[in-house]
Design a protein around this motif. Structure first.
Motif, PDB file in Angstrom:
ATOM      1  N   LYS A 100       0.800  -1.220   0.000  1.00  0.00           N
ATOM      2  CA  LYS A 100       0.000   0.000   0.000  1.00  0.00           C
ATOM      3  C   LYS A 100       0.838   1.279   0.000  1.00  0.00           C
ATOM      4  N   ILE A 101       2.149   1.145   0.173  1.00  0.00           N
ATOM      5  CA  ILE A 101       2.992   2.344   0.228  1.00  0.00           C
ATOM      6  C   ILE A 101       3.021   3.041  -1.131  1.00  0.00           C
ATOM      7  N   GLY A 102       2.706   2.310  -2.193  1.00  0.00           N
ATOM      8  CA  GLY A 102       2.497   2.957  -3.475  1.00  0.00           C
ATOM      9  C   GLY A 102       3.598   2.771  -4.497  1.00  0.00           C
ATOM     10  N   PHE A 103       4.732   2.216  -4.088  1.00  0.00           N
ATOM     11  CA  PHE A 103       5.849   2.072  -5.013  1.00  0.00           C
ATOM     12  C   PHE A 103       6.462   0.679  -4.861  1.00  0.00           C
ATOM     13  N   GLN A 104       6.826   0.092  -5.981  1.00  0.00           N
ATOM     14  CA  GLN A 104       7.363  -1.264  -5.961  1.00  0.00           C
ATOM     15  C   GLN A 104       8.647  -1.365  -5.148  1.00  0.00           C
ATOM     16  N   ILE A 105       9.398  -0.279  -5.092  1.00  0.00           N
ATOM     17  CA  ILE A 105      10.693  -0.289  -4.406  1.00  0.00           C
ATOM     18  C   ILE A 105      10.567  -0.608  -2.921  1.00  0.00           C
ATOM     19  N   TYR A 106       9.379  -0.426  -2.349  1.00  0.00           N
ATOM     20  CA  TYR A 106       9.199  -0.671  -0.915  1.00  0.00           C
ATOM     21  C   TYR A 106       8.591  -2.037  -0.608  1.00  0.00           C
ATOM     22  N   LYS A 107       8.352  -2.842  -1.620  1.00  0.00           N
ATOM     23  CA  LYS A 107       7.811  -4.185  -1.397  1.00  0.00           C
ATOM     24  C   LYS A 107       8.975  -5.141  -1.111  1.00  0.00           C
ATOM     25  N   THR A 108       9.632  -4.911   0.027  1.00  0.00           N
ATOM     26  CA  THR A 108      10.846  -5.645   0.357  1.00  0.00           C
ATOM     27  C   THR A 108      10.813  -6.149   1.797  1.00  0.00           C
ATOM     28  N   GLU A 109      11.670  -7.107   2.066  1.00  0.00           N
ATOM     29  CA  GLU A 109      11.812  -7.635   3.419  1.00  0.00           C
ATOM     30  C   GLU A 109      12.306  -6.541   4.366  1.00  0.00           C
ATOM     31  N   GLU A 110      13.167  -5.681   3.858  1.00  0.00           N
ATOM     32  CA  GLU A 110      13.726  -4.613   4.691  1.00  0.00           C
ATOM     33  C   GLU A 110      12.638  -3.637   5.155  1.00  0.00           C
ATOM     34  N   MET A 111      11.722  -3.287   4.267  1.00  0.00           N
ATOM     35  CA  MET A 111      10.638  -2.388   4.665  1.00  0.00           C
ATOM     36  C   MET A 111       9.679  -3.083   5.621  1.00  0.00           C
ATOM     37  N   MET A 112       9.451  -4.372   5.415  1.00  0.00           N
ATOM     38  CA  MET A 112       8.610  -5.132   6.333  1.00  0.00           C
ATOM     39  C   MET A 112       9.218  -5.143   7.733  1.00  0.00           C
ATOM     40  N   GLN A 113      10.535  -5.248   7.817  1.00  0.00           N
ATOM     41  CA  GLN A 113      11.214  -5.256   9.117  1.00  0.00           C
ATOM     42  C   GLN A 113      11.050  -3.913   9.828  1.00  0.00           C
ATOM     43  N   LEU A 114      11.128  -2.823   9.079  1.00  0.00           N
ATOM     44  CA  LEU A 114      10.934  -1.494   9.658  1.00  0.00           C
ATOM     45  C   LEU A 114       9.524  -1.353  10.228  1.00  0.00           C
ATOM     46  N   ILE A 115       8.530  -1.756   9.451  1.00  0.00           N
ATOM     47  CA  ILE A 115       7.139  -1.652   9.888  1.00  0.00           C
ATOM     48  C   ILE A 115       6.886  -2.562  11.091  1.00  0.00           C
ATOM     49  N   GLU A 116       7.461  -3.753  11.045  1.00  0.00           N
ATOM     50  CA  GLU A 116       7.292  -4.693  12.156  1.00  0.00           C
ATOM     51  C   GLU A 116       7.893  -4.129  13.437  1.00  0.00           C
ATOM     52  N   TYR A 117       9.064  -3.493  13.338  1.00  0.00           N
ATOM     53  CA  TYR A 117       9.684  -2.861  14.511  1.00  0.00           C
ATOM     54  C   TYR A 117       8.760  -1.810  15.101  1.00  0.00           C
ATOM     55  N   MET A 118       8.147  -0.990  14.244  1.00  0.00           N
ATOM     56  CA  MET A 118       7.295   0.092  14.728  1.00  0.00           C
ATOM     57  C   MET A 118       6.035  -0.465  15.395  1.00  0.00           C
ATOM     58  N   ARG A 119       5.471  -1.516  14.832  1.00  0.00           N
ATOM     59  CA  ARG A 119       4.276  -2.113  15.446  1.00  0.00           C
ATOM     60  C   ARG A 119       4.616  -2.733  16.802  1.00  0.00           C
ATOM     61  N   GLU A 120       5.729  -3.458  16.863  1.00  0.00           N
ATOM     62  CA  GLU A 120       6.116  -4.091  18.124  1.00  0.00           C
ATOM     63  C   GLU A 120       6.454  -3.038  19.178  1.00  0.00           C
ATOM     64  N   TYR A 121       7.093  -1.952  18.760  1.00  0.00           N
ATOM     65  CA  TYR A 121       7.389  -0.861  19.692  1.00  0.00           C
ATOM     66  C   TYR A 121       6.086  -0.310  20.274  1.00  0.00           C
ATOM     67  N   ASN A 122       5.114  -0.062  19.396  1.00  0.00           N
ATOM     68  CA  ASN A 122       3.841   0.496  19.858  1.00  0.00           C
ATOM     69  C   ASN A 122       3.080  -0.471  20.756  1.00  0.00           C
ATOM     70  N   ASP A 123       3.203  -1.762  20.478  1.00  0.00           N
ATOM     71  CA  ASP A 123       2.537  -2.761  21.324  1.00  0.00           C
ATOM     72  C   ASP A 123       3.045  -2.692  22.764  1.00  0.00           C
ATOM     73  N   ASP A 124       4.327  -2.357  22.910  1.00  0.00           N
ATOM     74  CA  ASP A 124       4.953  -2.345  24.237  1.00  0.00           C
ATOM     75  C   ASP A 124       5.027  -0.947  24.860  1.00  0.00           C
ATOM     76  N   ALA A 125       4.736   0.082  24.051  1.00  0.00           N
ATOM     77  CA  ALA A 125       4.931   1.462  24.528  1.00  0.00           C
ATOM     78  C   ALA A 125       3.948   1.818  25.626  1.00  0.00           C
ATOM     79  N   GLU A 126       4.473   2.388  26.690  1.00  0.00           N
ATOM     80  CA  GLU A 126       3.626   2.830  27.794  1.00  0.00           C
ATOM     81  C   GLU A 126       3.249   4.300  27.640  1.00  0.00           C
ATOM     82  N   GLU A 127       4.068   5.019  26.878  1.00  0.00           N
ATOM     83  CA  GLU A 127       3.799   6.442  26.696  1.00  0.00           C
ATOM     84  C   GLU A 127       3.617   6.747  25.204  1.00  0.00           C
ATOM     85  N   GLU A 128       4.471   7.598  24.656  1.00  0.00           N
ATOM     86  CA  GLU A 128       4.352   8.041  23.270  1.00  0.00           C
ATOM     87  C   GLU A 128       4.600   6.907  22.286  1.00  0.00           C
ATOM     88  N   GLN A 129       3.684   6.728  21.328  1.00  0.00           N
ATOM     89  CA  GLN A 129       3.853   5.711  20.302  1.00  0.00           C
ATOM     90  C   GLN A 129       4.476   6.309  19.052  1.00  0.00           C
TER      91      GLN A 129
END
Length: 386
Positions: A100-129
Protein backbone atom coordinates in the motif's frame (compact mmCIF):
# COMPACT_ATOMS: atom_id res chain seq x y z
CA UNK A 1 34.83 14.76 -23.38
CA UNK A 2 31.56 14.36 -21.42
CA UNK A 3 32.44 10.77 -20.55
CA UNK A 4 35.87 11.80 -19.31
CA UNK A 5 34.37 14.64 -17.27
CA UNK A 6 32.16 12.17 -15.42
CA UNK A 7 35.04 9.81 -14.76
CA UNK A 8 34.67 7.45 -17.66
CA UNK A 9 34.20 3.80 -16.76
CA UNK A 10 37.01 3.51 -14.19
CA UNK A 11 36.51 3.22 -10.44
CA UNK A 12 38.28 6.52 -9.80
CA UNK A 13 41.09 7.60 -7.52
CA UNK A 14 41.40 7.16 -3.77
CA UNK A 15 42.61 9.21 -0.83
CA UNK A 16 45.00 8.53 2.04
CA UNK A 17 43.64 5.39 3.73
CA UNK A 18 45.11 6.11 7.18
CA UNK A 19 43.74 9.63 7.23
CA UNK A 20 40.33 8.32 6.19
CA UNK A 21 40.37 5.74 9.01
CA UNK A 22 40.97 8.52 11.53
CA UNK A 23 37.59 10.07 10.68
CA UNK A 24 35.48 7.08 9.68
CA UNK A 25 33.01 5.73 12.25
CA UNK A 26 30.48 2.95 12.32
CA UNK A 27 26.77 3.61 11.74
CA UNK A 28 26.24 2.78 15.43
CA UNK A 29 28.30 5.87 16.26
CA UNK A 30 26.15 8.29 14.27
CA UNK A 31 25.39 11.35 16.35
CA UNK A 32 23.26 14.32 15.39
CA UNK A 33 22.83 17.56 17.33
CA UNK A 34 19.75 17.64 19.56
CA UNK A 35 18.48 21.00 18.33
CA UNK A 36 17.37 19.88 14.85
CA UNK A 37 13.69 19.74 13.82
CA UNK A 38 14.20 17.39 10.87
CA UNK A 39 16.79 14.65 10.46
CA UNK A 40 16.89 13.27 6.92
CA UNK A 41 18.48 10.12 5.53
CA UNK A 42 19.08 9.91 1.80
CA UNK A 43 19.44 6.84 -0.36
CA UNK A 44 21.65 6.98 -3.43
CA UNK A 45 19.60 4.19 -5.05
CA UNK A 46 16.16 2.75 -4.46
CA UNK A 47 17.28 -0.76 -5.37
CA UNK A 48 19.82 -1.79 -2.72
CA UNK A 49 19.26 -3.67 0.54
CA UNK A 50 21.79 -1.70 2.54
CA UNK A 51 20.12 1.68 1.98
CA UNK A 52 16.75 0.27 2.99
CA UNK A 53 18.27 -1.40 6.07
CA UNK A 54 19.79 1.94 7.08
CA UNK A 55 16.30 3.43 7.48
CA UNK A 56 15.63 1.06 10.37
CA UNK A 57 19.14 1.30 11.87
CA UNK A 58 19.19 5.10 11.95
CA UNK A 59 15.54 5.40 13.03
CA UNK A 60 16.08 3.02 15.97
CA UNK A 61 19.00 5.13 17.13
CA UNK A 62 16.97 8.34 16.89
CA UNK A 63 14.06 6.78 18.79
CA UNK A 64 16.38 5.66 21.58
CA UNK A 65 18.67 8.69 21.80
CA UNK A 66 16.65 11.64 20.44
CA UNK A 67 13.13 10.60 21.41
CA UNK A 68 12.05 10.85 17.77
CA UNK A 69 8.60 9.30 17.41
CA UNK A 70 7.80 9.64 13.71
CA UNK A 71 9.11 8.23 10.46
CA UNK A 72 8.20 9.90 7.15
CA UNK A 73 8.94 8.25 3.83
CA UNK A 74 9.09 9.25 0.17
CA UNK A 75 5.93 7.18 -0.23
CA UNK A 76 2.25 7.67 -0.94
CA UNK A 77 0.55 9.90 1.64
CA UNK A 78 -2.65 7.88 1.78
CA UNK A 79 -0.94 4.49 1.54
CA UNK A 80 1.40 5.36 4.39
CA UNK A 81 -1.62 6.28 6.52
CA UNK A 82 -2.71 2.66 6.01
CA UNK A 83 0.71 1.63 7.36
CA UNK A 84 0.25 3.98 10.31
CA UNK A 85 -3.06 2.35 11.17
CA UNK A 86 -1.37 -1.06 10.99
CA UNK A 87 1.44 -0.16 13.41
CA UNK A 88 -1.23 1.03 15.84
CA UNK A 89 -2.86 -2.39 15.87
CA UNK A 90 -4.70 -2.36 12.55
CA UNK A 91 -5.60 -5.46 10.61
CA UNK A 92 -3.69 -7.06 7.75
CA UNK A 93 -0.36 -8.73 7.15
CA UNK A 94 3.04 -7.14 6.63
CA UNK A 95 3.04 -8.30 3.02
CA UNK A 96 -0.34 -6.67 2.41
CA UNK A 97 0.71 -3.45 4.14
CA UNK A 98 3.92 -2.83 2.15
CA UNK A 99 1.89 -3.13 -1.04
CA UNK A 100 0.00 0.00 0.00
CA UNK A 101 2.99 2.34 0.23
CA UNK A 102 2.50 2.96 -3.48
CA UNK A 103 5.85 2.07 -5.01
CA UNK A 104 7.36 -1.26 -5.96
CA UNK A 105 10.69 -0.29 -4.41
CA UNK A 106 9.20 -0.67 -0.92
CA UNK A 107 7.81 -4.18 -1.40
CA UNK A 108 10.85 -5.65 0.36
CA UNK A 109 11.81 -7.64 3.42
CA UNK A 110 13.73 -4.61 4.69
CA UNK A 111 10.64 -2.39 4.66
CA UNK A 112 8.61 -5.13 6.33
CA UNK A 113 11.21 -5.26 9.12
CA UNK A 114 10.93 -1.49 9.66
CA UNK A 115 7.14 -1.65 9.89
CA UNK A 116 7.29 -4.69 12.16
CA UNK A 117 9.68 -2.86 14.51
CA UNK A 118 7.30 0.09 14.73
CA UNK A 119 4.28 -2.11 15.45
CA UNK A 120 6.12 -4.09 18.12
CA UNK A 121 7.39 -0.86 19.69
CA UNK A 122 3.84 0.50 19.86
CA UNK A 123 2.54 -2.76 21.32
CA UNK A 124 4.95 -2.35 24.24
CA UNK A 125 4.93 1.46 24.53
CA UNK A 126 3.63 2.83 27.79
CA UNK A 127 3.80 6.44 26.70
CA UNK A 128 4.35 8.04 23.27
CA UNK A 129 3.85 5.71 20.30
CA UNK A 130 5.54 5.83 16.90
CA UNK A 131 3.85 7.23 13.78
CA UNK A 132 4.41 6.46 10.09
CA UNK A 133 3.83 9.05 7.36
CA UNK A 134 4.29 9.44 3.61
CA UNK A 135 5.04 12.78 1.96
CA UNK A 136 4.65 11.95 -1.74
CA UNK A 137 1.57 12.70 -3.83
CA UNK A 138 2.10 10.60 -6.97
CA UNK A 139 -0.62 8.07 -6.06
CA UNK A 140 -4.26 8.84 -5.24
CA UNK A 141 -6.15 5.60 -4.47
CA UNK A 142 -5.65 5.45 -0.70
CA UNK A 143 -5.84 9.21 -0.15
CA UNK A 144 -9.21 9.31 -1.90
CA UNK A 145 -10.45 6.18 -0.11
CA UNK A 146 -9.54 7.64 3.30
CA UNK A 147 -11.14 10.98 2.41
CA UNK A 148 -14.33 9.31 1.23
CA UNK A 149 -14.56 7.07 4.31
CA UNK A 150 -14.20 9.96 6.74
CA UNK A 151 -16.59 12.21 4.84
CA UNK A 152 -19.29 9.53 4.72
CA UNK A 153 -18.86 8.94 8.47
CA UNK A 154 -19.31 12.66 9.10
CA UNK A 155 -22.36 12.92 6.85
CA UNK A 156 -20.68 14.97 4.11
CA UNK A 157 -22.42 14.50 0.76
CA UNK A 158 -19.91 13.23 -1.82
CA UNK A 159 -22.40 12.29 -4.52
CA UNK A 160 -20.89 14.94 -6.80
CA UNK A 161 -17.68 12.88 -6.81
CA UNK A 162 -19.29 9.66 -8.08
CA UNK A 163 -17.00 8.04 -10.68
CA UNK A 164 -14.43 10.77 -9.98
CA UNK A 165 -11.76 8.10 -9.51
CA UNK A 166 -11.94 4.67 -11.16
CA UNK A 167 -9.61 1.82 -10.10
CA UNK A 168 -7.30 4.23 -8.32
CA UNK A 169 -6.95 6.57 -11.31
CA UNK A 170 -8.56 9.84 -12.27
CA UNK A 171 -11.57 9.48 -14.53
CA UNK A 172 -10.24 10.85 -17.81
CA UNK A 173 -13.65 12.30 -18.64
CA UNK A 174 -12.84 15.08 -16.18
CA UNK A 175 -10.59 17.89 -17.36
CA UNK A 176 -7.80 19.37 -15.26
CA UNK A 177 -10.01 22.37 -14.46
CA UNK A 178 -13.00 20.21 -13.52
CA UNK A 179 -11.00 18.02 -11.16
CA UNK A 180 -9.47 21.04 -9.48
CA UNK A 181 -12.81 22.85 -9.15
CA UNK A 182 -14.56 19.83 -7.61
CA UNK A 183 -11.81 19.30 -5.04
CA UNK A 184 -11.72 22.98 -4.15
CA UNK A 185 -15.50 22.82 -3.64
CA UNK A 186 -15.02 19.89 -1.26
CA UNK A 187 -12.19 21.62 0.59
CA UNK A 188 -14.29 24.74 1.11
CA UNK A 189 -17.14 22.58 2.46
CA UNK A 190 -14.83 20.86 4.94
CA UNK A 191 -13.32 24.16 6.06
CA UNK A 192 -16.76 25.71 6.64
CA UNK A 193 -17.73 22.70 8.75
CA UNK A 194 -14.42 23.12 10.64
CA UNK A 195 -13.25 19.57 10.08
CA UNK A 196 -9.79 18.64 11.36
CA UNK A 197 -6.68 19.37 9.37
CA UNK A 198 -5.97 15.70 8.67
CA UNK A 199 -9.08 15.33 6.55
CA UNK A 200 -8.48 18.58 4.69
CA UNK A 201 -4.88 17.58 3.96
CA UNK A 202 -6.10 14.52 2.06
CA UNK A 203 -7.81 16.99 -0.28
CA UNK A 204 -4.60 19.03 -0.52
CA UNK A 205 -2.62 15.93 -1.51
CA UNK A 206 -5.13 15.12 -4.27
CA UNK A 207 -4.85 18.72 -5.50
CA UNK A 208 -1.07 18.38 -5.48
CA UNK A 209 -1.32 15.27 -7.63
CA UNK A 210 -3.46 17.11 -10.19
CA UNK A 211 -0.98 19.98 -10.40
CA UNK A 212 2.10 17.74 -10.75
CA UNK A 213 0.44 15.71 -13.50
CA UNK A 214 -0.54 18.92 -15.28
CA UNK A 215 3.04 20.22 -15.38
CA UNK A 216 5.59 18.96 -17.86
CA UNK A 217 9.07 17.53 -17.34
CA UNK A 218 11.30 19.72 -15.14
CA UNK A 219 8.43 21.91 -13.95
CA UNK A 220 6.64 18.84 -12.61
CA UNK A 221 9.75 17.59 -10.83
CA UNK A 222 10.38 20.96 -9.17
CA UNK A 223 6.74 21.21 -8.12
CA UNK A 224 6.85 17.69 -6.68
CA UNK A 225 9.82 18.68 -4.47
CA UNK A 226 7.96 21.80 -3.38
CA UNK A 227 4.88 19.79 -2.43
CA UNK A 228 6.95 17.16 -0.64
CA UNK A 229 8.54 19.94 1.41
CA UNK A 230 5.05 21.28 2.23
CA UNK A 231 3.91 17.81 3.29
CA UNK A 232 6.96 17.31 5.51
CA UNK A 233 6.27 20.69 7.07
CA UNK A 234 2.66 19.61 7.73
CA UNK A 235 3.92 16.37 9.34
CA UNK A 236 6.38 18.26 11.55
CA UNK A 237 3.70 20.69 12.71
CA UNK A 238 1.38 17.79 13.47
CA UNK A 239 4.09 16.09 15.55
CA UNK A 240 4.95 19.35 17.32
CA UNK A 241 1.31 19.60 18.41
CA UNK A 242 1.87 16.21 20.06
CA UNK A 243 4.93 17.56 21.85
CA UNK A 244 7.52 16.09 19.46
CA UNK A 245 9.93 18.69 18.10
CA UNK A 246 11.93 16.44 15.75
CA UNK A 247 10.96 14.05 12.95
CA UNK A 248 12.94 11.57 10.84
CA UNK A 249 12.43 11.49 7.07
CA UNK A 250 13.87 9.35 4.29
CA UNK A 251 13.97 9.77 0.53
CA UNK A 252 16.28 9.71 -2.44
CA UNK A 253 19.55 11.63 -2.05
CA UNK A 254 18.53 14.13 -4.71
CA UNK A 255 15.35 15.05 -2.81
CA UNK A 256 16.81 15.34 0.71
CA UNK A 257 20.02 17.13 -0.34
CA UNK A 258 20.53 20.84 0.36
CA UNK A 259 21.35 21.79 -3.23
CA UNK A 260 22.94 25.13 -3.94
CA UNK A 261 21.43 25.50 -7.42
CA UNK A 262 18.25 23.41 -7.27
CA UNK A 263 15.16 23.94 -5.13
CA UNK A 264 15.00 20.40 -3.81
CA UNK A 265 12.79 19.37 -0.93
CA UNK A 266 15.86 19.37 1.32
CA UNK A 267 16.94 22.85 0.30
CA UNK A 268 13.45 24.24 0.89
CA UNK A 269 13.22 22.58 4.31
CA UNK A 270 16.72 23.72 5.30
CA UNK A 271 15.69 27.31 4.57
CA UNK A 272 12.75 27.00 6.95
CA UNK A 273 13.83 24.60 9.71
CA UNK A 274 16.86 23.31 11.59
CA UNK A 275 17.56 20.54 9.10
CA UNK A 276 20.25 17.85 9.28
CA UNK A 277 20.81 15.50 6.35
CA UNK A 278 22.81 12.29 6.00
CA UNK A 279 23.62 11.34 2.41
CA UNK A 280 24.67 7.89 1.21
CA UNK A 281 26.90 6.57 -1.55
CA UNK A 282 28.34 3.31 -2.84
CA UNK A 283 31.71 2.31 -4.19
CA UNK A 284 30.09 -0.50 -6.21
CA UNK A 285 26.42 -1.32 -6.56
CA UNK A 286 24.50 -4.23 -7.97
CA UNK A 287 21.21 -2.43 -8.19
CA UNK A 288 17.67 -3.73 -8.74
CA UNK A 289 16.15 -1.52 -11.45
CA UNK A 290 13.02 -1.60 -13.64
CA UNK A 291 13.59 -2.17 -17.35
CA UNK A 292 10.02 -2.02 -18.68
CA UNK A 293 7.27 -4.57 -19.30
CA UNK A 294 6.96 -5.08 -15.53
CA UNK A 295 10.41 -6.70 -15.46
CA UNK A 296 13.44 -5.79 -13.39
CA UNK A 297 17.15 -6.18 -13.93
CA UNK A 298 20.28 -6.26 -11.75
CA UNK A 299 22.95 -3.88 -13.04
CA UNK A 300 26.43 -3.03 -11.77
CA UNK A 301 27.79 0.51 -11.44
CA UNK A 302 30.73 2.30 -9.79
CA UNK A 303 30.23 5.75 -8.30
CA UNK A 304 33.78 7.01 -9.05
CA UNK A 305 33.64 8.72 -5.63
CA UNK A 306 37.16 8.92 -4.11
CA UNK A 307 35.72 8.90 -0.59
CA UNK A 308 33.68 5.76 -1.28
CA UNK A 309 36.67 4.08 -2.91
CA UNK A 310 38.87 4.92 0.06
CA UNK A 311 36.26 3.43 2.40
CA UNK A 312 36.49 0.23 0.36
CA UNK A 313 40.32 0.19 0.44
CA UNK A 314 40.28 0.89 4.18
CA UNK A 315 38.35 -2.33 4.70
CA UNK A 316 34.97 -0.86 5.65
CA UNK A 317 31.81 -2.59 4.53
CA UNK A 318 29.98 0.51 5.67
CA UNK A 319 31.08 3.66 7.50
CA UNK A 320 29.94 7.15 8.44
CA UNK A 321 31.85 10.41 7.96
CA UNK A 322 30.75 13.51 9.88
CA UNK A 323 31.85 16.43 7.72
CA UNK A 324 31.89 18.83 10.68
CA UNK A 325 34.66 16.72 12.26
CA UNK A 326 37.09 17.09 9.32
CA UNK A 327 40.13 19.20 10.12
CA UNK A 328 40.86 22.09 7.79
CA UNK A 329 43.67 21.41 5.32
CA UNK A 330 43.41 17.62 5.38
CA UNK A 331 43.08 15.76 2.10
CA UNK A 332 39.70 14.34 3.05
CA UNK A 333 38.39 17.80 3.98
CA UNK A 334 39.53 19.27 0.64
CA UNK A 335 37.77 16.52 -1.31
CA UNK A 336 34.58 16.73 0.75
CA UNK A 337 34.40 20.47 0.05
CA UNK A 338 35.24 20.17 -3.64
CA UNK A 339 33.20 19.01 -6.63
CA UNK A 340 33.33 15.22 -6.45
CA UNK A 341 31.85 12.32 -8.36
CA UNK A 342 28.99 10.57 -6.60
CA UNK A 343 26.54 7.92 -7.69
CA UNK A 344 22.85 8.61 -8.24
CA UNK A 345 20.33 6.04 -9.47
CA UNK A 346 16.57 6.46 -9.41
CA UNK A 347 13.78 4.06 -10.27
CA UNK A 348 14.59 3.69 -13.97
CA UNK A 349 17.07 1.95 -16.26
CA UNK A 350 17.91 2.11 -19.94
CA UNK A 351 20.72 0.75 -22.09
CA UNK A 352 22.15 4.28 -22.14
CA UNK A 353 23.19 3.77 -18.50
CA UNK A 354 25.81 1.31 -19.79
CA UNK A 355 27.38 3.91 -22.09
CA UNK A 356 26.88 7.27 -20.35
CA UNK A 357 28.38 7.65 -16.86
CA UNK A 358 26.55 10.99 -16.40
CA UNK A 359 23.30 8.99 -16.35
CA UNK A 360 24.22 7.40 -13.00
CA UNK A 361 26.64 9.93 -11.50
CA UNK A 362 26.57 13.54 -10.39
CA UNK A 363 29.38 16.00 -9.80
CA UNK A 364 28.75 18.05 -6.67
CA UNK A 365 30.52 19.08 -3.42
CA UNK A 366 29.40 16.58 -0.74
CA UNK A 367 29.49 19.18 2.06
CA UNK A 368 27.15 21.45 0.09
CA UNK A 369 24.54 18.71 -0.19
CA UNK A 370 24.89 16.88 3.13
CA UNK A 371 26.01 17.31 6.74
CA UNK A 372 27.48 13.80 6.80
CA UNK A 373 27.55 10.67 4.63
CA UNK A 374 27.38 6.91 4.93
CA UNK A 375 29.53 4.95 2.49
CA UNK A 376 28.71 1.38 1.46
CA UNK A 377 31.51 -0.49 -0.26
CA UNK A 378 29.47 -3.17 -2.05
CA UNK A 379 25.73 -2.56 -2.21
CA UNK A 380 23.59 -5.62 -2.92
CA UNK A 381 20.25 -5.68 -4.78
CA UNK A 382 16.87 -5.69 -3.11
CA UNK A 383 14.41 -8.51 -3.75
CA UNK A 384 10.92 -7.33 -4.66
CA UNK A 385 8.09 -9.25 -2.98
CA UNK A 386 5.29 -9.91 -5.45
Amino acid sequence: MCLLFFGGFTTGKSLDVNEFKAYAKSVDEISTPQEYNIIALGEVTHGNKEFQQLKLEVFKKLVEEHRVHSFALEGDFGGCEEVNQYIHGGEGTLKEIVQKIGFQIYKTEEMMQLIEYMREYNDDAEEEQLNFYGFDMQRIRYSFDALKKECVAEGVDLSFLDNFIIDGQWNQNYSYEEKKDLLMKLKKTLELKEFNGDLIHFVDVLLQNIEVLHRKDTDGSLLRDQYMAENVSWILQKEQQRGNDCIFISGHNEHVAKWGSYDSMGKLLSNQYRYYVIGTNFYKTRCNLPEGNHKRTIQTFYSHDPLAKTAKLAGFKMCWIDFSSLEEGTEIERHADAYTYMGTLGESYSIMNRFLPPSYRMFQPPTTLYDSMIYVSNASPTKIIE
